[in-house]
Scaffold this active site. Structure first.
Site, PDB file in Angstrom:
ATOM      1  N   ASN A 214       0.896  -1.221  -0.020  1.00 61.64           N
ATOM      2  CA  ASN A 214      -0.001  -0.102  -0.038  1.00 61.64           C
ATOM      3  C   ASN A 214       1.009   1.399   0.114  1.00 61.64           C
ATOM      4  O   ASN A 214       2.158   1.140   0.606  1.00 61.64           O
ATOM      5  CB  ASN A 214      -0.845  -0.078   1.282  1.00 61.64           C
ATOM      6  CG  ASN A 214      -2.013  -0.946   1.227  1.00 61.64           C
ATOM      7  OD1 ASN A 214      -2.473  -1.148   0.116  1.00 61.64           O
ATOM      8  ND2 ASN A 214      -2.670  -0.874   2.241  1.00 61.64           N
ATOM      9  N   PRO A 309      -4.990 -10.987   7.906  1.00 63.96           N
ATOM     10  CA  PRO A 309      -5.760 -10.484   9.119  1.00 63.96           C
ATOM     11  C   PRO A 309      -6.094  -9.225   9.358  1.00 63.96           C
ATOM     12  O   PRO A 309      -5.053  -8.363   9.221  1.00 63.96           O
ATOM     13  CB  PRO A 309      -4.713 -11.155  10.164  1.00 63.96           C
ATOM     14  CG  PRO A 309      -3.364 -11.067   9.637  1.00 63.96           C
ATOM     15  CD  PRO A 309      -3.688 -11.076   8.131  1.00 63.96           C
ATOM     16  N   PHE A 327      -7.004   4.352  11.827  1.00 67.75           N
ATOM     17  CA  PHE A 327      -6.867   5.499  10.786  1.00 67.75           C
ATOM     18  C   PHE A 327      -7.714   4.759   9.390  1.00 67.75           C
ATOM     19  O   PHE A 327      -7.554   3.522   9.240  1.00 67.75           O
ATOM     20  CB  PHE A 327      -5.380   5.903  10.366  1.00 67.75           C
ATOM     21  CG  PHE A 327      -4.796   6.585  11.245  1.00 67.75           C
ATOM     22  CD1 PHE A 327      -4.925   6.439  12.399  1.00 67.75           C
ATOM     23  CD2 PHE A 327      -4.466   7.853  10.858  1.00 67.75           C
ATOM     24  CE1 PHE A 327      -4.228   7.518  13.427  1.00 67.75           C
ATOM     25  CE2 PHE A 327      -3.742   8.874  11.507  1.00 67.75           C
ATOM     26  CZ  PHE A 327      -3.801   8.836  12.939  1.00 67.75           C
TER      27      PHE A 327
HETATM   28  O1  C5P Z   1     -10.308  -1.680   6.812  1.00 68.26           O
HETATM   29  P1  C5P Z   1      -9.387  -0.602   6.210  1.00 68.26           P
HETATM   30  O2  C5P Z   1      -8.142  -1.065   6.023  1.00 68.26           O
HETATM   31  O3  C5P Z   1      -9.859   0.674   5.594  1.00 68.26           O
HETATM   32  O4  C5P Z   1      -9.043   0.022   7.767  1.00 68.26           O
HETATM   33  C1  C5P Z   1      -7.981   0.960   8.142  1.00 68.26           C
HETATM   34  C2  C5P Z   1      -7.609   0.777   9.473  1.00 68.26           C
HETATM   35  O5  C5P Z   1      -7.655  -0.701   9.814  1.00 68.26           O
HETATM   36  C3  C5P Z   1      -6.230   1.254   9.969  1.00 68.26           C
HETATM   37  O6  C5P Z   1      -6.356   1.698  11.102  1.00 68.26           O
HETATM   38  C4  C5P Z   1      -5.393  -0.146   9.555  1.00 68.26           C
HETATM   39  O7  C5P Z   1      -4.139  -0.060  10.441  1.00 68.26           O
HETATM   40  C5  C5P Z   1      -6.219  -1.283  10.157  1.00 68.26           C
HETATM   41  N1  C5P Z   1      -6.143  -2.476   9.454  1.00 68.26           N
HETATM   42  C6  C5P Z   1      -5.661  -3.340  10.217  1.00 68.26           C
HETATM   43  N2  C5P Z   1      -5.344  -4.589   9.510  1.00 68.26           N
HETATM   44  C7  C5P Z   1      -5.877  -4.904   8.077  1.00 68.26           C
HETATM   45  C8  C5P Z   1      -6.348  -3.690   7.383  1.00 68.26           C
HETATM   46  C9  C5P Z   1      -6.466  -2.431   8.300  1.00 68.26           C
HETATM   47  O8  C5P Z   1      -5.020  -3.459  11.234  1.00 68.26           O
HETATM   48  N3  C5P Z   1      -5.670  -6.147   7.526  1.00 68.26           N
END
Ligand code: C5P
Length: 421
Positions: A214, A309, A327
Protein backbone atom coordinates in the site's frame (compact mmCIF):
# COMPACT_ATOMS: atom_id res chain seq x y z
CA UNK A 1 -7.07 22.57 22.94
CA UNK A 2 -3.29 22.78 23.19
CA UNK A 3 -2.07 26.25 22.34
CA UNK A 4 0.19 26.27 19.25
CA UNK A 5 2.74 28.10 21.42
CA UNK A 6 3.22 24.90 23.40
CA UNK A 7 4.35 22.90 20.37
CA UNK A 8 7.95 23.80 19.89
CA UNK A 9 9.34 20.62 18.54
CA UNK A 10 12.96 21.38 17.71
CA UNK A 11 12.63 25.17 17.99
CA UNK A 12 16.25 26.33 17.77
CA UNK A 13 17.05 28.49 20.78
CA UNK A 14 20.43 29.99 21.63
CA UNK A 15 20.76 30.76 25.33
CA UNK A 16 23.30 33.46 26.12
CA UNK A 17 24.70 33.53 29.65
CA UNK A 18 26.43 36.67 30.88
CA UNK A 19 28.32 37.32 34.12
CA UNK A 20 25.94 37.67 37.02
CA UNK A 21 25.18 35.56 40.06
CA UNK A 22 21.85 34.61 38.44
CA UNK A 23 23.92 32.51 35.98
CA UNK A 24 23.35 29.67 38.43
CA UNK A 25 19.73 29.65 37.15
CA UNK A 26 20.73 29.29 33.48
CA UNK A 27 21.06 25.44 33.45
CA UNK A 28 17.53 25.25 34.84
CA UNK A 29 16.30 27.56 32.07
CA UNK A 30 18.02 25.38 29.45
CA UNK A 31 16.35 22.30 30.91
CA UNK A 32 12.91 23.90 30.98
CA UNK A 33 13.20 25.05 27.35
CA UNK A 34 14.32 21.57 26.31
CA UNK A 35 11.44 19.94 28.21
CA UNK A 36 9.14 21.96 25.97
CA UNK A 37 10.77 20.45 22.88
CA UNK A 38 13.30 23.18 22.05
CA UNK A 39 16.73 22.39 20.62
CA UNK A 40 19.09 24.50 22.74
CA UNK A 41 22.70 25.68 22.32
CA UNK A 42 24.53 27.81 24.86
CA UNK A 43 26.94 30.74 24.54
CA UNK A 44 28.79 32.03 27.60
CA UNK A 45 30.72 35.24 28.12
CA UNK A 46 34.06 35.15 29.96
CA UNK A 47 32.45 36.78 33.02
CA UNK A 48 29.69 34.13 33.08
CA UNK A 49 32.37 31.46 33.45
CA UNK A 50 33.40 33.06 36.77
CA UNK A 51 29.96 32.08 38.11
CA UNK A 52 29.24 28.73 36.48
CA UNK A 53 31.28 26.12 34.63
CA UNK A 54 30.69 25.61 30.89
CA UNK A 55 30.66 21.88 31.60
CA UNK A 56 27.44 22.24 33.59
CA UNK A 57 25.68 23.86 30.65
CA UNK A 58 27.23 21.35 28.25
CA UNK A 59 25.87 18.49 30.35
CA UNK A 60 22.38 19.98 30.55
CA UNK A 61 22.10 21.04 26.89
CA UNK A 62 23.89 17.97 25.51
CA UNK A 63 26.15 20.15 23.32
CA UNK A 64 29.51 21.88 23.78
CA UNK A 65 29.16 25.46 24.97
CA UNK A 66 30.28 28.21 22.59
CA UNK A 67 32.71 30.58 24.25
CA UNK A 68 35.01 32.46 21.86
CA UNK A 69 34.40 34.46 18.69
CA UNK A 70 37.74 33.59 17.17
CA UNK A 71 38.15 29.98 18.23
CA UNK A 72 39.64 28.08 15.27
CA UNK A 73 38.31 24.77 16.53
CA UNK A 74 34.78 26.06 17.06
CA UNK A 75 34.82 27.82 13.69
CA UNK A 76 35.66 24.55 11.96
CA UNK A 77 32.42 23.10 13.44
CA UNK A 78 29.46 25.43 13.73
CA UNK A 79 31.09 28.83 13.16
CA UNK A 80 29.68 32.01 14.68
CA UNK A 81 27.87 33.12 11.53
CA UNK A 82 26.40 29.66 11.10
CA UNK A 83 25.29 29.76 14.74
CA UNK A 84 23.71 33.18 14.19
CA UNK A 85 21.75 31.76 11.23
CA UNK A 86 20.89 28.54 13.10
CA UNK A 87 19.10 30.34 15.95
CA UNK A 88 15.40 31.09 15.68
CA UNK A 89 15.46 32.78 19.08
CA UNK A 90 18.26 34.15 21.25
CA UNK A 91 17.50 34.32 24.98
CA UNK A 92 20.07 36.13 27.09
CA UNK A 93 19.51 35.09 30.71
CA UNK A 94 20.89 36.50 32.87
CA UNK A 95 21.60 39.69 30.93
CA UNK A 96 23.91 42.14 32.74
CA UNK A 97 23.71 45.94 32.47
CA UNK A 98 26.93 45.70 30.45
CA UNK A 99 25.42 43.27 27.94
CA UNK A 100 22.36 45.48 27.51
CA UNK A 101 24.55 48.54 26.98
CA UNK A 102 26.50 46.68 24.27
CA UNK A 103 23.35 45.36 22.61
CA UNK A 104 21.77 48.84 22.65
CA UNK A 105 24.82 50.36 20.96
CA UNK A 106 25.62 47.57 18.53
CA UNK A 107 28.97 46.64 20.03
CA UNK A 108 30.38 43.27 19.08
CA UNK A 109 33.48 42.62 21.18
CA UNK A 110 32.77 39.00 22.17
CA UNK A 111 30.93 35.99 20.78
CA UNK A 112 27.52 36.67 22.31
CA UNK A 113 27.32 40.34 21.32
CA UNK A 114 28.59 39.42 17.83
CA UNK A 115 25.89 36.76 17.46
CA UNK A 116 23.19 39.20 18.53
CA UNK A 117 24.31 41.60 15.78
CA UNK A 118 24.75 38.90 13.17
CA UNK A 119 21.45 37.13 13.73
CA UNK A 120 17.92 37.78 12.52
CA UNK A 121 16.55 35.66 15.38
CA UNK A 122 14.09 37.11 17.90
CA UNK A 123 16.03 38.49 20.83
CA UNK A 124 14.78 38.04 24.38
CA UNK A 125 16.58 39.54 27.35
CA UNK A 126 16.10 38.58 31.01
CA UNK A 127 18.03 41.23 32.96
CA UNK A 128 19.60 40.54 36.35
CA UNK A 129 21.58 43.14 38.26
CA UNK A 130 21.90 45.19 41.41
CA UNK A 131 18.82 47.39 41.88
CA UNK A 132 20.87 50.63 41.62
CA UNK A 133 22.29 49.52 38.27
CA UNK A 134 18.77 48.70 37.08
CA UNK A 135 17.48 52.16 38.16
CA UNK A 136 20.44 54.03 36.60
CA UNK A 137 19.53 56.49 33.88
CA UNK A 138 21.99 54.82 31.48
CA UNK A 139 20.33 51.41 31.93
CA UNK A 140 16.86 52.93 31.59
CA UNK A 141 17.85 54.57 28.30
CA UNK A 142 19.40 51.34 27.00
CA UNK A 143 16.21 49.44 27.80
CA UNK A 144 14.18 52.06 25.98
CA UNK A 145 16.39 51.65 22.90
CA UNK A 146 16.12 47.84 23.02
CA UNK A 147 12.35 47.88 23.52
CA UNK A 148 12.06 50.40 20.69
CA UNK A 149 13.66 47.77 18.41
CA UNK A 150 10.99 45.25 19.39
CA UNK A 151 13.28 43.24 21.66
CA UNK A 152 11.43 41.39 24.42
CA UNK A 153 12.53 42.16 27.97
CA UNK A 154 11.37 39.66 30.61
CA UNK A 155 11.59 40.90 34.19
CA UNK A 156 13.48 41.62 36.29
CA UNK A 157 11.63 40.70 39.47
CA UNK A 158 11.69 42.39 42.84
CA UNK A 159 13.05 41.01 46.11
CA UNK A 160 16.18 40.27 48.09
CA UNK A 161 19.35 40.44 46.03
CA UNK A 162 22.59 38.50 46.30
CA UNK A 163 24.38 41.77 47.20
CA UNK A 164 22.19 42.13 50.31
CA UNK A 165 20.00 44.92 48.91
CA UNK A 166 16.30 44.68 48.14
CA UNK A 167 14.61 45.93 45.03
CA UNK A 168 14.12 45.37 41.30
CA UNK A 169 16.86 43.37 39.59
CA UNK A 170 16.33 39.67 40.24
CA UNK A 171 16.29 37.48 37.15
CA UNK A 172 12.81 36.13 36.41
CA UNK A 173 12.54 32.46 37.45
CA UNK A 174 13.50 30.00 34.63
CA UNK A 175 10.06 28.34 34.65
CA UNK A 176 8.36 31.73 34.17
CA UNK A 177 10.73 32.65 31.31
CA UNK A 178 10.16 29.28 29.60
CA UNK A 179 6.40 29.59 30.16
CA UNK A 180 6.28 33.08 28.67
CA UNK A 181 8.31 32.02 25.65
CA UNK A 182 6.99 28.54 24.95
CA UNK A 183 3.81 28.11 26.98
CA UNK A 184 2.99 25.36 29.42
CA UNK A 185 4.50 22.50 27.48
CA UNK A 186 2.62 19.37 26.61
CA UNK A 187 0.62 17.98 29.54
CA UNK A 188 1.95 14.56 30.57
CA UNK A 189 -1.51 12.97 30.40
CA UNK A 190 -0.10 9.62 29.27
CA UNK A 191 2.61 9.30 31.92
CA UNK A 192 2.72 5.67 33.07
CA UNK A 193 0.74 4.47 30.03
CA UNK A 194 2.02 2.39 27.13
CA UNK A 195 0.88 3.17 23.60
CA UNK A 196 1.33 0.72 20.73
CA UNK A 197 1.36 2.22 17.25
CA UNK A 198 1.53 0.56 13.83
CA UNK A 199 3.03 2.54 10.95
CA UNK A 200 4.03 2.32 7.31
CA UNK A 201 2.80 -0.17 4.72
CA UNK A 202 3.08 -3.95 4.75
CA UNK A 203 4.75 -5.99 2.01
CA UNK A 204 3.03 -9.17 0.85
CA UNK A 205 5.52 -11.14 -1.21
CA UNK A 206 4.58 -12.70 -4.57
CA UNK A 207 8.08 -14.01 -5.15
CA UNK A 208 11.54 -13.03 -3.83
CA UNK A 209 11.54 -9.74 -5.78
CA UNK A 210 7.89 -8.76 -6.20
CA UNK A 211 5.10 -8.02 -3.82
CA UNK A 212 1.85 -6.24 -3.06
CA UNK A 213 1.92 -3.16 -0.90
CA UNK A 214 0.00 0.00 0.00
CA UNK A 215 1.12 3.60 -0.38
CA UNK A 216 2.42 4.84 2.96
CA UNK A 217 5.59 6.74 3.88
CA UNK A 218 5.21 6.02 7.60
CA UNK A 219 5.39 9.77 8.39
CA UNK A 220 1.93 9.98 9.99
CA UNK A 221 2.50 6.86 12.11
CA UNK A 222 5.88 8.15 13.30
CA UNK A 223 4.36 11.56 14.08
CA UNK A 224 1.62 9.87 16.14
CA UNK A 225 4.21 7.78 18.01
CA UNK A 226 6.35 10.88 18.63
CA UNK A 227 3.35 12.88 19.88
CA UNK A 228 2.26 10.05 22.22
CA UNK A 229 5.79 10.03 23.64
CA UNK A 230 5.63 13.81 24.11
CA UNK A 231 2.42 13.32 26.14
CA UNK A 232 4.50 11.16 28.49
CA UNK A 233 3.66 7.66 27.20
CA UNK A 234 6.03 4.76 26.73
CA UNK A 235 5.66 4.03 23.02
CA UNK A 236 6.26 0.91 20.97
CA UNK A 237 5.96 1.14 17.20
CA UNK A 238 5.48 -1.84 14.90
CA UNK A 239 6.58 -0.70 11.52
CA UNK A 240 6.39 -2.03 7.96
CA UNK A 241 9.11 -1.22 5.39
CA UNK A 242 9.73 2.55 5.31
CA UNK A 243 12.71 4.68 4.35
CA UNK A 244 12.48 7.29 7.09
CA UNK A 245 14.07 7.24 10.55
CA UNK A 246 11.95 6.50 13.60
CA UNK A 247 11.69 9.16 16.29
CA UNK A 248 14.17 8.80 19.14
CA UNK A 249 13.12 7.32 22.47
CA UNK A 250 10.69 4.86 20.94
CA UNK A 251 11.01 1.07 20.77
CA UNK A 252 10.67 -0.01 17.11
CA UNK A 253 9.82 -3.48 15.87
CA UNK A 254 10.37 -3.93 12.13
CA UNK A 255 8.11 -6.24 10.15
CA UNK A 256 7.34 -6.90 6.50
CA UNK A 257 3.97 -8.62 6.09
CA UNK A 258 0.53 -8.14 7.67
CA UNK A 259 0.91 -11.53 9.37
CA UNK A 260 4.22 -10.48 10.94
CA UNK A 261 2.65 -7.16 11.96
CA UNK A 262 -0.23 -9.00 13.61
CA UNK A 263 2.14 -11.35 15.47
CA UNK A 264 4.25 -8.42 16.69
CA UNK A 265 1.17 -6.45 17.79
CA UNK A 266 -0.41 -9.42 19.58
CA UNK A 267 2.89 -10.06 21.33
CA UNK A 268 2.80 -6.54 22.79
CA UNK A 269 -0.83 -5.77 23.63
CA UNK A 270 -0.87 -7.33 27.11
CA UNK A 271 1.45 -4.55 28.27
CA UNK A 272 -0.40 -1.74 26.48
CA UNK A 273 -3.18 0.70 27.34
CA UNK A 274 -3.86 2.27 23.95
CA UNK A 275 -3.52 0.88 20.40
CA UNK A 276 -3.33 3.21 17.39
CA UNK A 277 -3.33 1.49 14.01
CA UNK A 278 -1.89 3.99 11.55
CA UNK A 279 -0.32 1.35 9.28
CA UNK A 280 -1.67 0.94 5.78
CA UNK A 281 -1.94 -2.83 6.07
CA UNK A 282 -2.30 -4.65 2.73
CA UNK A 283 -5.79 -6.14 2.61
CA UNK A 284 -4.84 -9.21 0.56
CA UNK A 285 -1.78 -11.41 0.17
CA UNK A 286 -0.91 -14.02 -2.44
CA UNK A 287 -1.97 -17.50 -1.34
CA UNK A 288 1.32 -18.90 -2.62
CA UNK A 289 4.70 -17.20 -2.51
CA UNK A 290 7.02 -18.48 -5.28
CA UNK A 291 10.44 -19.59 -4.08
CA UNK A 292 12.14 -18.29 -7.22
CA UNK A 293 11.55 -15.17 -9.33
CA UNK A 294 8.53 -15.85 -11.58
CA UNK A 295 9.48 -15.69 -15.29
CA UNK A 296 7.36 -13.48 -17.54
CA UNK A 297 6.71 -16.24 -20.08
CA UNK A 298 2.94 -15.68 -20.25
CA UNK A 299 1.02 -12.60 -21.42
CA UNK A 300 -1.37 -12.95 -18.54
CA UNK A 301 -0.93 -14.07 -15.04
CA UNK A 302 -3.40 -14.84 -12.28
CA UNK A 303 -2.46 -14.49 -8.66
CA UNK A 304 -4.91 -15.81 -6.12
CA UNK A 305 -5.16 -13.54 -3.14
CA UNK A 306 -6.49 -14.18 0.31
CA UNK A 307 -7.47 -11.63 2.94
CA UNK A 308 -4.85 -10.62 5.49
CA UNK A 309 -5.73 -10.66 9.20
CA UNK A 310 -7.48 -7.48 10.34
CA UNK A 311 -5.14 -6.41 13.12
CA UNK A 312 -7.27 -3.51 14.31
CA UNK A 313 -10.41 -5.65 14.70
CA UNK A 314 -8.41 -8.34 16.48
CA UNK A 315 -7.02 -5.80 18.96
CA UNK A 316 -10.50 -4.32 19.49
CA UNK A 317 -11.81 -7.84 20.35
CA UNK A 318 -9.03 -8.70 22.77
CA UNK A 319 -9.62 -8.78 26.52
CA UNK A 320 -9.03 -6.74 28.60
CA UNK A 321 -10.09 -4.23 25.98
CA UNK A 322 -7.57 -1.61 24.96
CA UNK A 323 -8.58 1.85 23.90
CA UNK A 324 -8.41 1.27 20.15
CA UNK A 325 -7.95 3.82 17.38
CA UNK A 326 -7.92 3.17 13.65
CA UNK A 327 -6.99 5.32 10.69
CA UNK A 328 -9.15 5.19 7.57
CA UNK A 329 -7.81 6.33 4.22
CA UNK A 330 -10.70 6.93 1.82
CA UNK A 331 -11.03 8.32 -1.68
CA UNK A 332 -14.81 8.90 -1.47
CA UNK A 333 -17.61 9.24 1.12
CA UNK A 334 -14.98 9.82 3.77
CA UNK A 335 -17.25 10.31 6.75
CA UNK A 336 -19.87 7.72 5.86
CA UNK A 337 -17.28 5.01 5.20
CA UNK A 338 -15.34 5.88 8.31
CA UNK A 339 -18.45 5.77 10.51
CA UNK A 340 -19.17 2.31 9.10
CA UNK A 341 -15.60 1.27 9.89
CA UNK A 342 -15.89 2.53 13.45
CA UNK A 343 -18.89 0.26 13.99
CA UNK A 344 -17.69 -2.74 11.98
CA UNK A 345 -14.30 -2.85 13.71
CA UNK A 346 -15.80 -1.89 17.09
CA UNK A 347 -13.10 0.68 17.79
CA UNK A 348 -13.26 3.78 20.00
CA UNK A 349 -12.08 6.22 17.38
CA UNK A 350 -11.38 6.47 13.66
CA UNK A 351 -9.13 9.14 12.20
CA UNK A 352 -10.49 9.68 8.70
CA UNK A 353 -8.08 10.69 6.02
CA UNK A 354 -9.15 11.91 2.55
CA UNK A 355 -6.55 10.56 0.12
CA UNK A 356 -8.29 11.58 -3.11
CA UNK A 357 -6.90 15.02 -4.14
CA UNK A 358 -3.44 16.31 -4.97
CA UNK A 359 -3.00 17.44 -1.37
CA UNK A 360 -3.56 13.92 -0.11
CA UNK A 361 -1.58 12.64 2.87
CA UNK A 362 0.71 10.29 0.90
CA UNK A 363 4.36 11.18 1.51
CA UNK A 364 3.30 14.72 2.37
CA UNK A 365 4.55 16.55 5.46
CA UNK A 366 1.09 17.94 6.17
CA UNK A 367 -2.36 16.43 6.49
CA UNK A 368 -5.96 17.21 7.50
CA UNK A 369 -8.28 14.68 9.14
CA UNK A 370 -11.71 14.21 10.69
CA UNK A 371 -11.89 12.33 13.97
CA UNK A 372 -14.93 10.11 14.42
CA UNK A 373 -15.32 9.08 18.02
CA UNK A 374 -17.67 6.89 19.97
CA UNK A 375 -18.71 7.55 23.54
CA UNK A 376 -21.22 4.91 24.57
CA UNK A 377 -23.75 4.94 21.74
CA UNK A 378 -23.06 8.54 20.72
CA UNK A 379 -20.88 9.10 17.66
CA UNK A 380 -19.32 12.54 17.21
CA UNK A 381 -17.03 14.23 14.69
CA UNK A 382 -14.13 16.67 15.05
CA UNK A 383 -12.48 18.32 12.05
CA UNK A 384 -8.74 19.00 12.33
CA UNK A 385 -7.47 21.54 9.80
CA UNK A 386 -4.44 20.94 7.55
CA UNK A 387 -1.15 21.36 9.38
CA UNK A 388 2.19 19.54 9.62
CA UNK A 389 1.89 15.91 10.65
CA UNK A 390 3.47 16.36 14.10
CA UNK A 391 1.11 19.19 15.06
CA UNK A 392 -1.80 17.17 13.73
CA UNK A 393 -0.63 14.15 15.71
CA UNK A 394 -0.48 16.27 18.88
CA UNK A 395 -4.14 17.22 18.36
CA UNK A 396 -5.11 13.61 17.63
CA UNK A 397 -3.37 12.38 20.79
CA UNK A 398 -4.98 15.17 22.77
CA UNK A 399 -8.43 13.91 21.70
CA UNK A 400 -7.42 10.31 22.38
CA UNK A 401 -6.30 11.34 25.89
CA UNK A 402 -9.58 13.13 26.62
CA UNK A 403 -11.73 10.20 25.57
CA UNK A 404 -9.46 7.54 27.06
CA UNK A 405 -9.39 9.30 30.43
CA UNK A 406 -13.20 9.77 30.33
CA UNK A 407 -13.63 6.03 29.61
CA UNK A 408 -11.27 5.14 32.47
CA UNK A 409 -13.20 7.41 34.82
CA UNK A 410 -16.58 5.88 33.96
CA UNK A 411 -15.08 2.36 34.22
CA UNK A 412 -13.76 3.15 37.71
CA UNK A 413 -17.09 4.69 38.74
CA UNK A 414 -18.83 1.53 37.49
CA UNK A 415 -16.47 -0.62 39.58
CA UNK A 416 -17.10 1.52 42.69
CA UNK A 417 -20.87 1.22 42.26
CA UNK A 418 -20.71 -2.56 41.91
CA UNK A 419 -18.67 -2.66 45.14
CA UNK A 420 -21.23 -0.51 47.02
CA UNK A 421 -24.60 -1.30 45.47
O1 C5P B 1 -10.41 -1.50 6.63
P1 C5P B 1 -9.37 -0.51 6.39
O2 C5P B 1 -8.09 -1.07 5.87
O3 C5P B 1 -9.79 0.69 5.59
O4 C5P B 1 -9.10 0.09 7.86
C1 C5P B 1 -8.02 0.90 8.14
C2 C5P B 1 -7.61 0.70 9.57
O5 C5P B 1 -7.55 -0.69 9.86
C3 C5P B 1 -6.24 1.23 9.86
O6 C5P B 1 -6.19 1.62 11.20
C4 C5P B 1 -5.34 0.01 9.61
O7 C5P B 1 -4.13 0.11 10.33
C5 C5P B 1 -6.22 -1.10 10.11
N1 C5P B 1 -6.04 -2.38 9.42
C6 C5P B 1 -5.51 -3.45 10.10
N2 C5P B 1 -5.37 -4.65 9.49
C7 C5P B 1 -5.76 -4.83 8.22
C8 C5P B 1 -6.29 -3.74 7.51
C9 C5P B 1 -6.42 -2.53 8.13
O8 C5P B 1 -5.17 -3.29 11.26
N3 C5P B 1 -5.60 -5.99 7.65
Amino acid sequence: MIDCKTIHKNKRILVGVTGGIAAYKSPDLVRRLMERGADVRVVMTDAAKEFIAPLTLQAVSGHPVFQHALDAEAESGMGHIELARWAEMIVVAPATANFMAKAAHGEADDLLSTLVLASEADLVIAPAMNQQMWQHQATRENIEVLQGRGITIIGPGEGDQACGETGLGRMTEPEDIAQQLLGDGIPQLLAGKTVLVTAGPTWEAIDPVRGITNRSSGKMGFAVADAAKDFGATVVIVCGPVSICAPVGIEKIDVQSAKQMQEAVMGQIDDCDIFIGVAAVADYRPVKVADQKIKKDNDEMVITLVKTPDILSAVAKSEPKLFTVGFAAETENLIENSRKKLKAKNVDMIVANDVSGQESAFGNDSNAVTIIHKQGEVIGEIILERTDKYRLAIQIIEHICKQYLKNQKSKNEGKDQSKNP
